[in-house]
Motif scaffolding. Sequence first.
Motif, PDB file in Angstrom:
ATOM      1  N   GLY A  98      48.840  38.398  46.483  1.00  0.00           N
ATOM      2  CA  GLY A  98      48.059  38.256  45.273  1.00  0.00           C
ATOM      3  C   GLY A  98      47.636  36.652  45.081  1.00  0.00           C
ATOM      4  O   GLY A  98      47.429  36.781  43.658  1.00  0.00           O
TER       5      GLY A  98
ATOM      6  N   ASP B   8      45.625  33.563  44.185  1.00  0.00           N
ATOM      7  CA  ASP B   8      44.302  33.400  43.559  1.00  0.00           C
ATOM      8  C   ASP B   8      43.544  32.323  44.232  1.00  0.00           C
ATOM      9  O   ASP B   8      42.597  31.819  43.995  1.00  0.00           O
ATOM     10  CB  ASP B   8      44.223  33.394  42.105  1.00  0.00           C
TER      11      ASP B   8
ATOM     12  N   HIS C 297      38.301  44.155  47.709  1.00  0.00           N
ATOM     13  CA  HIS C 297      38.939  45.153  46.710  1.00  0.00           C
ATOM     14  C   HIS C 297      39.901  44.455  45.569  1.00  0.00           C
ATOM     15  O   HIS C 297      39.703  44.934  44.445  1.00  0.00           O
ATOM     16  CB  HIS C 297      39.253  46.226  47.402  1.00  0.00           C
ATOM     17  N   LEU C 298      40.560  43.814  45.986  1.00  0.00           N
ATOM     18  CA  LEU C 298      41.647  43.236  45.320  1.00  0.00           C
ATOM     19  C   LEU C 298      40.958  42.275  43.908  1.00  0.00           C
ATOM     20  O   LEU C 298      41.259  42.233  42.885  1.00  0.00           O
ATOM     21  CB  LEU C 298      42.880  42.314  45.670  1.00  0.00           C
ATOM     22  N   ASP C 299      39.917  41.524  44.523  1.00  0.00           N
ATOM     23  CA  ASP C 299      39.227  40.627  43.879  1.00  0.00           C
ATOM     24  C   ASP C 299      38.570  41.325  42.665  1.00  0.00           C
ATOM     25  O   ASP C 299      38.350  41.021  41.320  1.00  0.00           O
ATOM     26  CB  ASP C 299      38.131  39.647  44.488  1.00  0.00           C
ATOM     27  N   ASP C 300      38.017  42.783  43.090  1.00  0.00           N
ATOM     28  CA  ASP C 300      37.119  43.509  42.084  1.00  0.00           C
ATOM     29  C   ASP C 300      38.085  44.287  41.001  1.00  0.00           C
ATOM     30  O   ASP C 300      37.640  44.295  40.101  1.00  0.00           O
ATOM     31  CB  ASP C 300      36.325  44.152  42.948  1.00  0.00           C
ATOM     32  N   THR C 301      39.028  44.804  41.479  1.00  0.00           N
ATOM     33  CA  THR C 301      39.832  45.933  40.902  1.00  0.00           C
ATOM     34  C   THR C 301      41.286  45.521  40.549  1.00  0.00           C
ATOM     35  O   THR C 301      41.951  45.924  39.644  1.00  0.00           O
ATOM     36  CB  THR C 301      39.733  47.147  41.485  1.00  0.00           C
ATOM     37  N   GLY C 302      41.845  44.521  41.375  1.00  0.00           N
ATOM     38  CA  GLY C 302      43.007  43.939  41.210  1.00  0.00           C
ATOM     39  C   GLY C 302      44.213  45.162  41.982  1.00  0.00           C
ATOM     40  O   GLY C 302      45.524  44.870  41.864  1.00  0.00           O
ATOM     41  N   ARG C 303      43.743  45.999  42.469  1.00  0.00           N
ATOM     42  CA  ARG C 303      44.602  47.028  43.223  1.00  0.00           C
ATOM     43  C   ARG C 303      43.981  47.640  44.284  1.00  0.00           C
ATOM     44  O   ARG C 303      42.687  47.558  44.578  1.00  0.00           O
ATOM     45  CB  ARG C 303      45.084  48.150  42.159  1.00  0.00           C
TER      46      ARG C 303
END
Length: 626
Positions: free
Chosen positions: A523, A525, A585-591
Amino acid sequence: MSRLARAVSLPLPPWLAHALRAQRGPVPWNAVTRGALAAGPLLVAALVAGRASLGVVAAIAAMLAGINDRPGSRRASVKRIGVPALAGAAGLLVGTYAGQHLGALALTLVLTAIGLPAGAVSAAGPVASATGTQLLVATAVGAGMPLPDPGWQRVLAFLAGAGWLLALRLALPTPGSLTGDLRLGFRFDGERAAVADVYDAVAALLDAAGTEHAVTRRAALTAALDHAQDALSGPRLRRHASSAAERRLHAQYAAALPLAEAATALAWAGEPVPARAGAGPRRLAAAVRGGTHTGPLPAPDRSAPGLRALDDALLHAAVAFDQGGGGDLHTRRRSPRAVLRTVLGAGGREYGLRVGLCFGASAAVAQALHHGHWYGQHQHWYWLPATAVFLVKPDLGPLASRVLCRAAGTVLGALVFAGFAAVLPRPEGLVALVAVSGALLPVAARHFAAQTAVVTVLVLALVMVGGEPQASAGRIGETLLACAIVLLVGHLPMPGQRGGGVRARLAAAGGAAHAYLTHVLDGADDRATRWTLRREAYRALAEARSAIALAAAELPSLARHSTGADEVAAVLERLVDTTTACAVHLDDTGRLTPRHVRRLAELRDELAERRERLGRPRLPGQPLAG
C-alpha cells in the motif's frame, strides 16, 4: 497426399527455422550513409599518407563499430559504440605485445585467461556482450596480424577508426529530419521517435483490450518502453544548450508510464474499451514527433477504475507536455553489485567457461597449424580465434543457427570476393569495395549469414589493401574449422546445471516481479517507485523471454535443458499484469476485489508448480512462496 508433399508440409525444426529467419523493416538509410563514409575514407587517407597498415587497423575498428551501430538515439550510441571500442583498443594493445614477446603456449594461456572474464561479462547485457566480443577479436588481431607499426600506433589508429564512425553517428542528420520544424533540430530525433512510439503502443494496446491480440500488444508496449528507456539513458549531449529539450523529453517519457499502467490494467480486465480511448495517446504521440502542443485530448468514459486511471493519466500528460517538467524516471537502476552478481552467477560462469575454452582452443589449433606451415602463404592464424568468438557467444543466437549461417555466409562472401579481386584494379577498386561493403553492412545485419558474407568481403579486401595476397580459400578453411571447434565446445558438459543463462534471467525476472508485487500490496503511496519497479519487472521478463527463445531454438540435446522455462515466464508475466491491475484498483478504491485476490492465489499455485517442473531454480525472495 504424396510422401513428398507430407514432408514439405512438416514444420521445420526450431534450430533450422531460426537459421532461415530474417528481420524485416525499412532500409536504414542513415546507417547506410555512415557505413559508406566510414572505412573507405580512412583507407584513402592512410594510402595517401603512405601508412596503409594503419589504415587497415582503422578500417577494422570502423567495421566493428558499424556492427554495434544499431537503431536508436545518438546519446545511446555513445555507450553502445564507444565502450566496446575502448575495450577493443585495450585488447589490441595487450594482444600486440603478447604476440611479440610470448611463445605459442604462453600466448594460448593468456588468450584463454582473457576469454574467461570477457565471456562472463557478456551475461550482463547487450553492451557488455559487444564489449567482450570486441575485446577478444582485437586481442586476436593484435597477437597475430603481421603489421610493421608499433603497438601504440595501432591503438591510436583503432581509436581513430571507431571514433570516426561515432562522430558520423553524432553529427550526420537523419534523412528527412531537416524537412520538418527546424526549431527541433535533429540531435534528439531518435529520442523523440522512441518516446512517440511508446504513446502509439499504448493506443494499440487500448484498441486490443478484450481481444486475442492484447497479450501481443502488451509485449509490444514493453519493447517500446525498453527502447525509449535506452534512448534516454546515454550521456547528455550539448548539456547547456539542450537542457530544456532534454527535460521535455524526460517529462514526456515519464508521463507515458501511468498511461501504460492504465492501459495494461484495462487489457487485464478483458473487456473492450471505447474506441475514443486510444485517440488521446495518439495525439500525444503526434505532439512528441512534431514538437507541437497536444491540444484538447478526448476524455474517456470514467465508468471503471482503469478508465478513470486512464483519464487521470491523460490529464497529467497534458500538463507535463505544456510545462516540460516531470520525473526523471528514464534511468534503469542497476547497482554495480547486481551487475557483479550477474557476471559471477550461473549464467556468467557458463558464458565465461565456454567462451574462454573456445577462444583458447581455437588459438592453440591455429598456432599449431601456423607453426607447422599448414597454412602455406596465408598465415592469418588470428582469423580462427576471432571467428570462434562470434560463433561461441550464446547471446548472438542458437549455436546450430550461428554455425550454419557463418559457414554459408563465409563461403558466399569468399567466392564473391574472389570474383571481384580478379577484375578490380588495386588498390582503388579494393577501397571502393570496402566502402560498398560498409554501406551494405547495416542492411545485412538483419540476417547473420548475410552479415557474415559482407564482413568476409570487407575483411578480405582489407587484407589485400594491406599488401597481402588474395586469401579466400584460407578464410573458408579457417571458418569451417572454427565451426567444428565451436560445435564441439558448445556440447561439452560444464560444471553446474546446463541452461544457466536462462535460469539466471528467470531468477532476475522472478525477483523483479516479487519486488513489484510487494510494493503494491504494502500500500505504499510512492507512485514513482512503483512505476520504476513495474518497468524493471517487465524489462527483466522481456530479457528472460529472449534468452528462452534462443535456448529453445538450439539443437534438441541443448534445448532440453531449458524445457519448461517458457511456462514459468508466462506465469510471471500474468503475475505482473495482475499486479498492475491491483495497483490501479487500489488507487481508485483502496481495496482489492475477490477477483484480484483469487487471481493472485491461482498464480501463486501455478508458479510453484511450474518452477517444480523446471527444476525449481531459486528465485530471489522466493516470490509467492506459501
